[in-house]
Design an enzyme around this catalytic site. Sequence first.
Site, PDB file in Angstrom:
ATOM      1  N   GLU A   6      -3.421  -8.860   3.148  1.00 43.08           N
ATOM      2  CA  GLU A   6      -3.265  -9.357   4.534  1.00 43.08           C
ATOM      3  C   GLU A   6      -4.304  -8.860   5.288  1.00 43.08           C
ATOM      4  O   GLU A   6      -4.603  -9.687   6.554  1.00 43.08           O
ATOM      5  CB  GLU A   6      -1.870  -8.690   4.943  1.00 43.08           C
TER       6      GLU A   6
ATOM      7  N   CYS B 126       0.957  -1.209  -0.116  1.00 38.37           N
ATOM      8  CA  CYS B 126      -0.007  -0.055   0.178  1.00 38.37           C
ATOM      9  C   CYS B 126       0.756   1.130   0.047  1.00 38.37           C
ATOM     10  O   CYS B 126       1.411   1.371  -0.988  1.00 38.37           O
ATOM     11  CB  CYS B 126      -1.003   0.077   1.242  1.00 38.37           C
TER      12      CYS B 126
ATOM     13  N   HIS C 147      -4.110  -4.693  -0.134  1.00 37.38           N
ATOM     14  CA  HIS C 147      -3.935  -5.288   1.350  1.00 37.38           C
ATOM     15  C   HIS C 147      -4.450  -6.826   1.338  1.00 37.38           C
ATOM     16  O   HIS C 147      -5.551  -7.044   2.065  1.00 37.38           O
ATOM     17  CB  HIS C 147      -4.724  -4.698   2.584  1.00 37.38           C
TER      18      HIS C 147
END
Length: 305
Positions: free
Chosen positions: A237, A142, A235
């Site tokens: 994650e 990001c 993202h």
Amino acid sequence: MPLRLPDRLPAIEILKRENIFVMDDSRAHMQDIRPLRIAVLNLMPLKITTETDLVRLLSNTPLQLEISFMKLKSHTPKNTPVEHMMMFYKEFEELRTQKFDGMIITGAPLETIPFEEVGYWDEMQEIFDWARTHVTSTLYICWAAQAGLYHFYGIPKHPLAKKMFGIFPTVPLEPELSIFRGFDDVFRMPQSRHTEVRREDINEVGDLEIIAESGESGVSMVMSRGGREFFITGHLEYAPDTLDKEYRRDLGKRDDVELPRHYYFEDDPEKGPRVTWRAHANLFFSNWINYYVYQETPFNIEDIG
């Protein structure tokens, strides 16, 4: 094989409840094996949450990983207890003489600020340069992806008319790459940002390759130096409820808050999120660890460089 984590890290108990195999340093010392060393520069405000998200994904590998959390000398987090930072994090100065097989640099809530006006920009640039000589492969996520592309290649970030917020269909443009092994023709990636990097700017740089893109959210993944660096604009994650928490946090506090796209069942927050990205997230991190860290890093870690 498990992840090797610092004793008493909060993520350990959370992941054990999810039946994820982790071990603390005390038990790891009993095993005669060289673990892969992974450094995590965690710039996110809720550091314990981000630690857990990343460790959860890194655990899906047969290799033993030793995780070291890095912090900046030039910045003091406001949302994480000082005791937690002192116990589990080391400043860059303490780690700079060491070598690491892999590194992850997270996003940060700084998108609308020019890079040169970020309070810790000088230290970030030093870490970026250090990683090129001390790390086998680095993931930039990001804001860190935008910052890394700007630092190394002069790629600008551009403001968006409105926040890119939701889960977006994304296409691997180089499906034969090892990072995409096992991927479908389309995968989904969470996005939460106010700025973007653009294809036309990246195409001007011969060392950069756009390897994944979305018709809605734009450039998604950029690779350089044969996989020594990956710049991820979103993202993968994120936990299932991360966007939901962000949406509810901002609702009523700002006038530009929109429903995250392609996220809730029937676009109804009361019906909860529909999780569509976790399988590919696990696959992405496993492929990175296997093909771009384990397969490429030297057995003698001091030979990295």
